[in-house]
Design a protein around this motif. Structure first.
Motif, PDB file in Angstrom:
ATOM      1  N   THR A   1       2.368  -6.971  -2.772  1.00 58.80           N
ATOM      2  CA  THR A   1       2.627  -7.630  -3.992  1.00 58.80           C
ATOM      3  C   THR A   1       1.602  -7.332  -5.135  1.00 58.80           C
ATOM      4  N   HIS A   2       0.770  -6.310  -4.821  1.00 60.99           N
ATOM      5  CA  HIS A   2      -0.214  -5.931  -5.881  1.00 60.99           C
ATOM      6  C   HIS A   2      -0.641  -4.590  -5.395  1.00 60.99           C
ATOM      7  N   THR A   3      -0.695  -3.565  -6.414  1.00 61.34           N
ATOM      8  CA  THR A   3      -1.379  -2.432  -6.229  1.00 61.34           C
ATOM      9  C   THR A   3      -1.468  -1.601  -7.425  1.00 61.34           C
ATOM     10  N   HIS A   4      -1.955  -0.464  -7.296  1.00 63.35           N
ATOM     11  CA  HIS A   4      -2.169   0.434  -8.858  1.00 63.35           C
ATOM     12  C   HIS A   4      -1.833   1.599  -8.142  1.00 63.35           C
ATOM     13  N   SER A   5      -0.526   2.520  -8.886  1.00 64.17           N
ATOM     14  CA  SER A   5      -0.255   3.684  -8.476  1.00 64.17           C
ATOM     15  C   SER A   5      -1.358   4.652  -8.957  1.00 64.17           C
TER      16      SER A   5
ATOM     17  N   SER B   1      -1.974  -4.575  -1.430  1.00 61.40           N
ATOM     18  CA  SER B   1      -2.856  -3.532  -0.970  1.00 61.40           C
ATOM     19  C   SER B   1      -4.076  -3.377  -1.887  1.00 61.40           C
ATOM     20  N   ASP B   2      -3.606  -3.600  -3.120  1.00 64.68           N
ATOM     21  CA  ASP B   2      -4.681  -3.424  -4.150  1.00 64.68           C
ATOM     22  C   ASP B   2      -5.472  -1.981  -4.114  1.00 64.68           C
ATOM     23  N   ILE B   3      -4.485  -1.050  -3.795  1.00 62.76           N
ATOM     24  CA  ILE B   3      -5.017   0.407  -3.903  1.00 62.76           C
ATOM     25  C   ILE B   3      -5.588   0.532  -5.320  1.00 62.76           C
TER      26      ILE B   3
ATOM     27  N   THR C   1      -1.436  -9.787 -13.492  1.00 59.34           N
ATOM     28  CA  THR C   1      -2.552  -9.597 -13.840  1.00 59.34           C
ATOM     29  C   THR C   1      -3.690  -9.920 -12.831  1.00 59.34           C
ATOM     30  N   HIS C   2      -4.833  -9.807 -13.169  1.00 61.26           N
ATOM     31  CA  HIS C   2      -6.011 -10.410 -12.267  1.00 61.26           C
ATOM     32  C   HIS C   2      -6.596 -11.741 -12.629  1.00 61.26           C
ATOM     33  N   LEU C   3      -6.807 -12.275 -11.458  1.00 61.94           N
ATOM     34  CA  LEU C   3      -7.435 -13.677 -11.772  1.00 61.94           C
ATOM     35  C   LEU C   3      -8.609 -14.165 -10.714  1.00 61.94           C
TER      36      LEU C   3
HETATM   37 ZN    ZN Z   1      -5.680  -4.958  -8.688  1.00 65.15          ZN
END
Ligand code: ZN
Ligand code: GUN
Length: 447
Positions: free
Chosen positions: A81-85, A326-328, A236-238
């Motif tokens: 549900t959250h990552t950065h390609s 994963s927030d890669i 977004t990030h919180l």
């Molecule tokens: Zn992130």
């Protein structure tokens, strides 16, 4: 049941099937469906049925395509549900906390994705990493450059993956080369929505990076855009780190809390997905729950950056939607099994216990619910899209040894989430077709 033969060939996958029809936090063991010798039937990319092999086998048409996964577990594909390609290339970069980590590693990496050819290669690699780790659906930040978002949607479409993604909006407090303006960011987001949102298995997320990197004008426009088209997401990030919270509050002095900044700009709603959510209070949780917003719990990232410990129990008390991320590349693994491993340990540190059933629920149906996708993916109810992962519980000698001393499903799932990683992913299927298959020769090298 007699299975009709009047449309495309039937796929019949035999193995040990595990999936969830509800939330084991609330419904206990009844939420978990387990067929030790099961058959998953797929037609036209969708689940037709699943059940005990002995009951279903006799009704299979003679032309059914059979896949034998005996000795392996078949689960719904994992949901990130959250990552950065564009941060894949800086995974495992040493030594910093959030803001310095962004400046030192993340932003230089993202700047490279301005080049469409570089972005395309990176997006393909990223999607292939998801698949080899058993992840079939993801919600993804690209970069500020529309070319990187185009590249990711193209790569996901080519692989027929479910993907929610968006171009990063950031018009202050970041390097010049990564800065848009509020009007540019708005126009670029609109063009991407027009082209990609709702196309095949893709959806768009309005993506203000976090409150510190957007001006009030950009925050206002992002909130407005989020409210405009049905089914749009916002990500977004919180409240990831304490210093970040203080920075956000300093930039928005009238706000009650960091969450309130997003709420004031119309960014809090159903389909808003907030990564981290560590430094919140109960009023924030109440507001998030009332709006149907989602928290993405990213344990490997939270431990790696020293951010803090997510309070899953408190999120549950408020009935919040929670998925795993994963927030890669601040996160250290694409593997949902490794993410569960670190989730378990992070929760131990706050006196909470993640059962294996709850863990695998979060990685599958829980993630689908967190992303409002549970009518499409997340379990094997008839009609769901047939995205699934085949896990080998004996993929390593250590796992094999542990399995020989595990008698219950819960024990085996727990061993998998503590000791497993991409070596356990024997195959990943998208819409009933193999999208990744672990080569026997690769497997033997890892034993
Ligand atoms: Zn992130
Ligand atoms: N906060 C704002 N941007 C980022 C990012 O790229 N990674 C993480 N972990 N936190 C962020």
């Amino acid at each position: 049941m007699r299975i009709s033969t009047d449309s495309s060939p039937l796929l019949a996958v035999r193995g040990e099937i595990v999936h969830f029809t509800d939330d084991p936090f609330a419904h206990g063991a009844d939420a978990c469906v387990h067929f030790p010798d099961g058959l998953l039937l797929v037609r036209d990319g969708h689940v037709l049925d699943c059940g005990p092999a002995l009951a279903l086998e006799s009704s299979l048409p003679t032309d059914a395509r059979r896949v034998d996964c005996s000795g392996k577990l078949i689960l719904p594909g994992f949901i990130d549900t959250h990552t950065h390609s564009a941060q894949t290339e800086i995974i495992a970069s040493h030594g910093e906390q959030l803001t310095t980590w962004l400046e030192t590693y993340a932003w230089p990496a993202e700047a490279r994705h301005a080049d469409p050819a570089y972005a395309a290669a990176g997006a393909g690699f990223f999607c292939d990493q998801l698949l080899r780790h058993g992840t079939t659906t993801a919600m993804v930040f690209t970069t500020v450059h529309p070319a990187s978002t185009e590249a990711l949607f193209e790569a996901a479409r080519a692989r027929r993956m479910r993907m929610i993604a968006g171009k990063v909006l950031m018009d202050r407090n970041c390097p010049e080369s990564l800065r848009d303006t509020s009007s540019e960011g708005d126009a670029q987001s609109r063009a991407l929505i027009e082209k990609w949102h709702g196309r095949e298995r893709l959806a768009y997320a309005v993506t203000p990076r976090f409150a510190p990197t957007s001006t009030e004008e950009q925050m206002r426009q992002a909130g407005r855009l989020f409210g405009e088209a049905p089914g749009l997401y916002l990500q977004t990030h919180l409240a990831e780190q304490r210093a970040e919270v203080a920075w956000a509050m300093w930039l928005h002095p009238g706000a009650r809390s960091y969450l309130d900044i997003y709420e004031r700009f119309g960014q809090l709603g159903a389909r808003s997905v907030f990564a981290h959510c560590i430094w919140l209070d109960d009023e924030d949780r109440l507001h998030m729950a009332a709006h149907g917003a989602t928290m993405s719990f990213c344990p490997t990232s939270n431990l790696f950056l020293g951010s803090g410990l997510f309070d899953l129990g408190r999120a549950r008390d408020f009935g919040l939607r929670v998925g795993l991320g994963s927030d890669i590349g601040a996160g250290t693994s694409f593997s949902m099994l490794q993410i569960l491993n670190e989730a378990y340990k992070a929760l131990q540190l706050v006196g909470q216990t993640l059962t294996p059933e709850a863990g695998f629920y979060l990685a599958t149906l829980g993630g689908a619910r967190a992303l409002y996708l549970d009518s499409y993916v997340g379990n094997f109810l008839p009609g769901r899209e047939a995205d699934f992962v085949v896990l080998d519980p004996h993929a390593t000698t250590l796992l094999g040894a542990r399995m020989s001393h595990a008698s219950t499903l819960a024990e085996r799932l727990f061993a998998l989430m503590m000791l497993g990683d991409d070596r356990c992913v024997a195959a990943t299927y998208i819409l009933g077709e193999p999208a990744f298959q672990r080569d026997v020769s690769v497997r033997s090298q890892n034993l």
